[in-house]
Each structure stands twice: as C-alpha cells, then as structure tokens.
Design a protein around this motif. Structure first.
Motif, PDB file in Angstrom:
ATOM      1  N   PHE A 143      24.581  26.937  44.265  1.00  0.00           N
ATOM      2  CA  PHE A 143      23.551  27.291  43.120  1.00  0.00           C
ATOM      3  C   PHE A 143      22.684  28.592  43.773  1.00  0.00           C
ATOM      4  O   PHE A 143      22.834  29.684  42.935  1.00  0.00           O
ATOM      5  CB  PHE A 143      22.550  26.380  42.636  1.00  0.00           C
ATOM      6  N   LEU A 144      22.442  28.509  44.899  1.00  0.00           N
ATOM      7  CA  LEU A 144      21.567  29.635  45.525  1.00  0.00           C
ATOM      8  C   LEU A 144      22.336  30.829  45.827  1.00  0.00           C
ATOM      9  O   LEU A 144      21.970  31.883  45.606  1.00  0.00           O
ATOM     10  CB  LEU A 144      20.981  29.147  46.842  1.00  0.00           C
ATOM     11  N   LEU A 145      23.432  30.646  46.110  1.00  0.00           N
ATOM     12  CA  LEU A 145      24.433  31.630  46.428  1.00  0.00           C
ATOM     13  C   LEU A 145      24.838  32.544  45.382  1.00  0.00           C
ATOM     14  O   LEU A 145      24.781  33.913  45.239  1.00  0.00           O
ATOM     15  CB  LEU A 145      25.733  31.278  47.032  1.00  0.00           C
ATOM     16  N   TRP A 146      25.205  31.785  44.051  1.00  0.00           N
ATOM     17  CA  TRP A 146      25.535  32.665  42.758  1.00  0.00           C
ATOM     18  C   TRP A 146      24.118  32.984  41.971  1.00  0.00           C
ATOM     19  O   TRP A 146      24.651  34.073  41.101  1.00  0.00           O
ATOM     20  CB  TRP A 146      26.415  31.707  41.996  1.00  0.00           C
ATOM     21  N   PRO A 157      21.516  38.699  35.621  1.00  0.00           N
ATOM     22  CA  PRO A 157      21.263  38.812  37.080  1.00  0.00           C
ATOM     23  C   PRO A 157      20.202  39.682  37.522  1.00  0.00           C
ATOM     24  O   PRO A 157      19.785  40.713  37.157  1.00  0.00           O
ATOM     25  CB  PRO A 157      22.772  39.267  37.594  1.00  0.00           C
ATOM     26  N   ARG A 158      19.491  39.201  38.856  1.00  0.00           N
ATOM     27  CA  ARG A 158      18.487  40.027  39.240  1.00  0.00           C
ATOM     28  C   ARG A 158      19.311  41.225  39.949  1.00  0.00           C
ATOM     29  O   ARG A 158      18.830  42.432  40.081  1.00  0.00           O
ATOM     30  CB  ARG A 158      17.826  39.324  40.404  1.00  0.00           C
ATOM     31  N   LEU A 159      20.284  40.944  40.449  1.00  0.00           N
ATOM     32  CA  LEU A 159      21.394  42.223  41.250  1.00  0.00           C
ATOM     33  C   LEU A 159      22.443  42.487  40.201  1.00  0.00           C
ATOM     34  O   LEU A 159      23.244  41.577  39.561  1.00  0.00           O
ATOM     35  CB  LEU A 159      21.715  41.651  42.493  1.00  0.00           C
ATOM     36  N   VAL A 160      22.696  43.706  39.752  1.00  0.00           N
ATOM     37  CA  VAL A 160      23.701  44.398  38.995  1.00  0.00           C
ATOM     38  C   VAL A 160      24.497  45.360  39.843  1.00  0.00           C
ATOM     39  O   VAL A 160      23.984  45.916  40.779  1.00  0.00           O
ATOM     40  CB  VAL A 160      23.191  44.834  37.655  1.00  0.00           C
ATOM     41  N   GLY A 161      25.438  45.746  39.185  1.00  0.00           N
ATOM     42  CA  GLY A 161      26.265  46.868  39.882  1.00  0.00           C
ATOM     43  C   GLY A 161      26.596  46.732  41.237  1.00  0.00           C
ATOM     44  O   GLY A 161      26.963  45.841  42.038  1.00  0.00           O
ATOM     45  N   PRO A 215      17.379  37.720  46.409  1.00  0.00           N
ATOM     46  CA  PRO A 215      18.364  37.731  47.162  1.00  0.00           C
ATOM     47  C   PRO A 215      18.456  37.309  48.756  1.00  0.00           C
ATOM     48  O   PRO A 215      19.010  36.618  49.070  1.00  0.00           O
ATOM     49  CB  PRO A 215      18.931  39.355  47.219  1.00  0.00           C
ATOM     50  N   LEU A 216      17.095  37.677  49.258  1.00  0.00           N
ATOM     51  CA  LEU A 216      16.914  37.275  50.685  1.00  0.00           C
ATOM     52  C   LEU A 216      16.721  35.830  50.638  1.00  0.00           C
ATOM     53  O   LEU A 216      17.401  35.200  51.683  1.00  0.00           O
ATOM     54  CB  LEU A 216      15.852  38.230  51.342  1.00  0.00           C
TER      55      LEU A 216
END
Length: 299
Positions: free
Chosen positions: A168-171, A182-186, A126-127
C-alpha cells in the motif's frame, strides 16, 4: 485428491510435504469478504471502467493464490524461494491491482473529512512511503523476525498483513484509488519507482552471497524436491526478490514512460508546450489530485 486438513492460516508445521489439498479458512473468508465489498462498491458507481473492475477482482484472486494452499503452505514452512514469490505477488502485483480497481466510494470517503485528507497527504508523501515500505520489508525479511513469525498461524497472518501495508505504501503515491490522482506523475513517478526497485537490493545481496542458510525454518524444513537444498533455495529466493520483483516494477516504469511519451507527443503536435505533457501515465487524465483538495469526479 482429498483434503489433508483445514487450518485458518499458513504456518511452518515441520511435517513432511505432501500434495493433499489443505485449504486455509482465513484466506477464503478474506476473499469472500473482499469480493462482497467490491460488488457493493461497484453497484454505487456503475459507470466505473470495466478494466478497473477486472483489475480489482484479479487482485483478489491473486491474493487468494498467495495466501492459500499450496503456495502459502510451501512458502511459510518449506521453501524460501516460494515465500519470496509470495512477497513479490502480494506487494508488487496484488496491491497495485487492488488500488487501481478500488471502487470510487473509497476514494471519496478518504476525501470526506480533514483527518482523512491529512492521512492521504501523509501516505502519498514519497519519502515517507519509500522509508516506510522498505523498513517493513527489511525487518520482516530478517531471519530473527521471519523465523518467529512464520512459526505460528497468527504470526504468519501478521507477516502477510505487513506485506499488504508495505505494498500500500509503495504504490499509493503513484496509484491511489479513484477519484484520487497520484501525488507523483510523469517522470517523477518513474524516478520514484526506480528508487523503490533499488531499495530491496541489500536484502537480496546478503541472501545471494551467504555461505550458509540464514533462515532456520527453511534450513530444517523437510525437503519438497530431492536435490534442492536450503542454500540453493535461498539463492533462488534472492533471485526472485531481485530479478522477478525488479522486472515487475520496471515493467510499470516502461509502460508509464511509453504512455507519457505518447501524451507528450500528442500535446506537442497540438501546439501545447511540452512541459504540460507531464500528466500521470498510469491513471485516467480527468481524476483529481491525491491531496487535501476534494473532488467528485470519477475516472
């Protein structure tokens, strides 16, 4: 309506605007290539959900809208507001559609080797994605860079590629290709998107509050609409970036939140602890994680 002339990509030409169709050969070739790749990829996974296939072809169609006449011509050489609309379309709409509908063979290929899995780990951090996407967008939206890039077809093509990379990087951390998850969920995915919605505000701010036109290309361009001057155009461009772009991202956040709450309630009704409801609200539940863990399941 006839054909005015054919170019390979859009650029600022300084000519008086007219409504004669002027197709861009590069945009059409790119579209044909992407459609061909999608068809070939979907043939290898015939059970891939129809909604994802539709999303992929919709993304390609919208990419053509953003890179061909009249939107590309007007944005690259006449109106900053249209250029910002092109940016919102490519970065915030086209790229998530393409990632969502990308054939699973691409996701499996990304998992096939150690170097590719390392690449996935980096581009789903994310960062890294917050910094990378916004540094790209901030840089290409500065007058010194933008004016020079849109002055030639090659520079304008490079700018469009930067939009694609930024999108691409954003999503990618929240919407990678199947069968990745996804690496990030919820809630973490929603927080990430909130941060991404805030990051472009400084650029929109100085465009909104500038006392004079900041981009010489759009200041000196022939007028498309009488009475709509370059400063009005700049203010409208800032509104498109800030308001329209924000609405696109926040609509994603809202849908993810509602989906997450629905899943959370369903699990609680089934007697499962609430914290186990933090599954991804934007992709299918049976897809593997977008990290170095290989998997062969297809959503």
């Amino acid at each position: 309506m006839g054909v005015d002339h054919v170019s390979w990509w859009c650029s600022a030409e300084g000519k008086v605007w007219n409504w004669e169709w002027s197709p861009y050969l590069g945009a059409w070739l790119l579209t044909i290539m992407l459609v061909g790749l999608l068809i070939a990829g979907f043939r290898r996974d015939r059970d891939f959900p129809l909604r994802r296939k539709v999303a992929a072809f919709a993304g390609v169609a919208l990419l053509l809208v953003a890179t061909d006449w009249p939107m590309a011509a007007m944005g690259a050489g006449y109106l900053l507001s249209v250029q910002m609309a092109r940016q919102v379309l490519v970065v915030l709409i086209v790229l998530p559609l393409l990632l969502y509908g990308c054939p699973p063979v691409v996701g499996r290929w990304l998992q096939a080797g150690a170097r590719r899995r390392a690449f996935v780990r980096v581009v789903s951090t994310p960062l890294f994605c917050i910094i990378g996407a916004n540094v790209i967008l901030l840089t290409i939206n500065t007058p010194m860079v933008s004016d020079r890039m849109i002055g030639s077809p090659l520079g304008s093509f490079a700018l469009d590629l930067f939009w694609i990379v930024a999108g691409f990087l954003l999503w990618f951390p929240v919407q990678p290709p199947a069968p990745l998850t996804p690496r990030l969920v919820g809630p973490l995915a929603m927080v990430y998107l909130i941060v991404q919605s805030i990051a472009p505000l400084p650029t929109a701010w100085w465009m909104t509050w500038g006392d004079y036109p900041l981009f010489s290309t759009f200041e000196l361009a022939p007028r498309v609409f009488e009475g709509f001057g370059p400063l009005d155009d700049q203010h409208l461009g800032a509104a498109v970036m800030q308001v329209v772009g924000g609405l696109v991202i926040w609509s994603q956040i809202a849908v993810r939140f509602l989906h997450w709450m629905y899943q959370r309630q369903a699990l609680e009704n089934a007697g499962i602890p609430a914290f186990e409801a933090d599954v991804d609200p934007g992709t299918d539940d049976d897809a593997p994680v977008a990290d170095a863990t290989p998997s062969t399941s297809v959503s």
